[in-house]
Design a protein around this motif. Structure first.
Motif, mmCIF file in Angstrom:
data_model
loop_
_atom_site.group_PDB
_atom_site.id
_atom_site.type_symbol
_atom_site.label_atom_id
_atom_site.label_comp_id
_atom_site.label_asym_id
_atom_site.label_seq_id
_atom_site.Cartn_x
_atom_site.Cartn_y
_atom_site.Cartn_z
ATOM 1 N N THR A 78 0.782 -1.334 -0.079
ATOM 2 C CA THR A 78 -0.185 -0.036 -0.103
ATOM 3 C C THR A 78 0.637 1.184 -0.100
ATOM 4 O O THR A 78 2.088 1.272 -0.103
ATOM 5 C CB THR A 78 -1.048 -0.254 1.286
ATOM 6 N N LYS A 84 -0.606 8.875 4.391
ATOM 7 C CA LYS A 84 -1.886 8.701 5.262
ATOM 8 C C LYS A 84 -1.764 9.706 6.141
ATOM 9 O O LYS A 84 -3.026 10.129 6.332
ATOM 10 C CB LYS A 84 -1.604 7.316 5.994
ATOM 11 N N ALA A 113 -1.885 -1.815 -6.547
ATOM 12 C CA ALA A 113 -1.873 -1.001 -5.476
ATOM 13 C C ALA A 113 -2.554 0.394 -5.854
ATOM 14 O O ALA A 113 -3.210 1.161 -4.877
ATOM 15 C CB ALA A 113 -0.554 -1.012 -4.909
ATOM 16 N N THR A 117 -5.693 0.861 -3.283
ATOM 17 C CA THR A 117 -5.336 1.552 -1.803
ATOM 18 C C THR A 117 -5.316 2.914 -2.040
ATOM 19 O O THR A 117 -5.930 3.481 -1.141
ATOM 20 C CB THR A 117 -3.971 0.832 -1.307
#
Length: 168
Positions: A78, A84, A113, A117
């Motif tokens: 990911t 994030k 990915a 993700t």
């Protein structure tokens, strides 16, 4: 008026191959240098301080961009935790423009990915994503041929969004 373009890179290493790839992609899509480059490897611990004014400013500027290339190396199948932390700052309407998910990886095993993700989180924070995510092998990050087929398709899909005023 031309589109305002931002690049956000979630590689913990500043001035990384991921940054190079994302900047290349932004230039190829728009014909100009990005207006804003957020190399999260240089932001570091400030991402953990929700009151940090510089991070707040970066979030606001990225949120107002017409086109945002969001890039990360592939870590554990990911995007990075660093990315994030940054994306968690955005509300569900935080990105008002178009986003392009880009990920680099060591081998083809994680080629999905960007779609599995990164696309969902970009969609969750309000971005329009009219193109499929792009996965580039690390070893090919500086090879224009690694981007050519994707760019041929993406330019046509993004053209209506990047024409003057089309995004707003």
């Amino acid at each position: 008026m031309s589109a305002r373009v931002a690049v956000v890179v979630g590689n913990p290493k500043p001035a990384s191959r991921t940054l190079s790839a994302a900047s290349y992609l932004a230039r190829e899509l728009t014909g100009t240098e990005p207006d804003l480059v957020v190399d999260l490897g240089t932001v570091g611990p400030a991402l953990l301080d929700w009151a940090d004014p510089e991070v707040g400013r970066l979030v606001a500027e990225v949120g107002q961009a017409d086109l945002v290339v969001v890039a990360s190396p592939t870590y554990k199948a990911t995007y990075t935790g660093l990315l994030k932390l940054f994306l968690d700052r955005f509300s569900t309407t935080g990105i008002s423009g178009v986003a392009v998910p880009l990920m680099l990886g060591g081998g083809p095993a994680h080629a999905l990915a960007p779609e599995l993700t990164l696309r969902p989180v970009l969609s969750e924070i309000g971005a329009t994503i009219p193109v499929r995510g792009l996965y580039v092998l690390d070893a090919q990050h500086d090879d224009p041929a690694a981007y050519a087929d994707w760019l041929a398709e993406a330019r046509a899909r993004l053209a209506p969004y990047l024409s003057t005023g089309a995004l707003r």
